[in-house]
Design a protein around this motif. Structure first.
Motif, PDB file in Angstrom:
ATOM      1  N   ARG A   1       0.819  -1.217   0.000  1.00 50.05           N
ATOM      2  CA  ARG A   1       0.000   0.000   0.000  1.00 50.05           C
ATOM      3  C   ARG A   1       0.848   1.260   0.000  1.00 50.05           C
ATOM      4  O   ARG A   1       0.529   2.240  -0.694  1.00 50.05           O
ATOM      5  N   THR A   2       1.949   1.244   0.765  1.00 50.19           N
ATOM      6  CA  THR A   2       2.779   2.443   0.891  1.00 50.19           C
ATOM      7  C   THR A   2       3.873   2.524  -0.167  1.00 50.19           C
ATOM      8  O   THR A   2       4.684   3.459  -0.150  1.00 50.19           O
ATOM      9  N   GLY A   3       3.907   1.557  -1.071  1.00 53.18           N
ATOM     10  CA  GLY A   3       4.838   1.634  -2.192  1.00 53.18           C
ATOM     11  C   GLY A   3       6.292   1.428  -1.828  1.00 53.18           C
ATOM     12  O   GLY A   3       7.173   2.045  -2.432  1.00 53.18           O
ATOM     13  N   THR A   4       6.573   0.564  -0.862  1.00 50.82           N
ATOM     14  CA  THR A   4       7.962   0.312  -0.505  1.00 50.82           C
ATOM     15  C   THR A   4       8.661  -0.446  -1.623  1.00 50.82           C
ATOM     16  O   THR A   4       8.035  -1.102  -2.452  1.00 50.82           O
ATOM     17  N   GLU A   5       9.999  -0.354  -1.624  1.00 51.16           N
ATOM     18  CA  GLU A   5      10.789  -0.988  -2.671  1.00 51.16           C
ATOM     19  C   GLU A   5      10.669  -2.513  -2.600  1.00 51.16           C
ATOM     20  O   GLU A   5      10.347  -3.075  -1.563  1.00 51.16           O
ATOM     21  N   GLY A   6      10.969  -3.177  -3.718  1.00 56.76           N
ATOM     22  CA  GLY A   6      10.942  -4.626  -3.759  1.00 56.76           C
ATOM     23  C   GLY A   6       9.617  -5.167  -4.255  1.00 56.76           C
ATOM     24  O   GLY A   6       8.608  -4.455  -4.309  1.00 56.76           O
TER      25      GLY A   6
END
Length: 219
Positions: A156-161
């Motif tokens: 949801r928060t668009g973190t890497e990976g």
């Protein structure tokens, strides 16, 4: 059958209460066991102590719990069910509110610290309780819930990976270990608060790839 499996199986309760009176007796026994274990510790506690504290005969206790470890397992199952329920409520709120990643991690960390108190009983449940199949299943379901929800927030928060579930599993395991080994090792107060802040900082900065200001533990 492996020895560890045999030991775990011997710690399982003998039967579940089916009538109200029996359920009340079991509840009284477990309440007494919690008090005695917290006061005396694991090694100094006996089933006779528990039966006396609960006001029941040792025979009545053995109808449900074959030994001290079975009492410990039953208390651990209650503890896991209680924690799982409170986390489910917190996770539902986070799904609804959808805060920042920092605030999400902080909320879950704060609840972890709050629920994993430093009483002697909790330490006994964490370190001495046999892992029976039923308890292992409870712990597995709880872990899967946390991993699934953390993975959802990472996406949801668009973190890497791309493998958010793998990252979530690592986060859940690492944070749980850090809470027990580091945060709760500090006495309640400023040092514990700073240790919790540091854990949030390290967790989030390791996910999104940016450096963050880190607090320093006072000496």
């Amino acid at each position: 059958m492996a020895l560890s499996t045999q030991l775990a199986s011997s710690a399982e309760p003998r039967k579940q209460p089916r009538q109200r009176r029996s359920a009340e007796t079991v509840a009284r026994i477990l309440d007494a066991a919690a008090r005695i274990l917290d006061e005396r510790g694991y090694r100094a506690t006996t089933t006779n102590h528990v039966a006396e504290e609960a006001g029941v005969s040792i025979g009545s206790l053995y109808q449900y719990f074959p030994n001290k470890d079975a009492l410990l397992v039953a208390l651990a199952e209650q503890h896991v069910d209680d924690i799982a329920g409170q986390f489910a409520e917190r996770l539902a709120g986070l799904r609804h509110e959808q805060p920042s990643l920092d605030d999400t991690v902080r909320s879950l960390l704060d609840l972890t610290v709050e629920l994993n108190d430093t009483s002697r009983l909790h330490a006994i449940l964490f370190s001495d309780c046999p892992r029976t199949p039923a308890l292992t299943e409870r712990l597995s379901r709880f872990s899967d819930l946390l991993v699934s929800e953390v993975a959802w927030h990472l996406e949801r928060t668009g973190t890497e990976g791309t493998d958010h579930r793998l990252r979530a599993r690592i986060i859940v395991a690492a944070v749980d270990a850090a809470v027990h080994d580091v945060v709760l090792a500090e006495p309640p107060g400023p040092r514990r608060a700073i240790a919790a802040d540091e854990l949030v900082t390290i967790t989030v900065s390791g996910l999104d790839g940016h450096a963050a200001d880190r607090a320093t533990l006072p000496t």
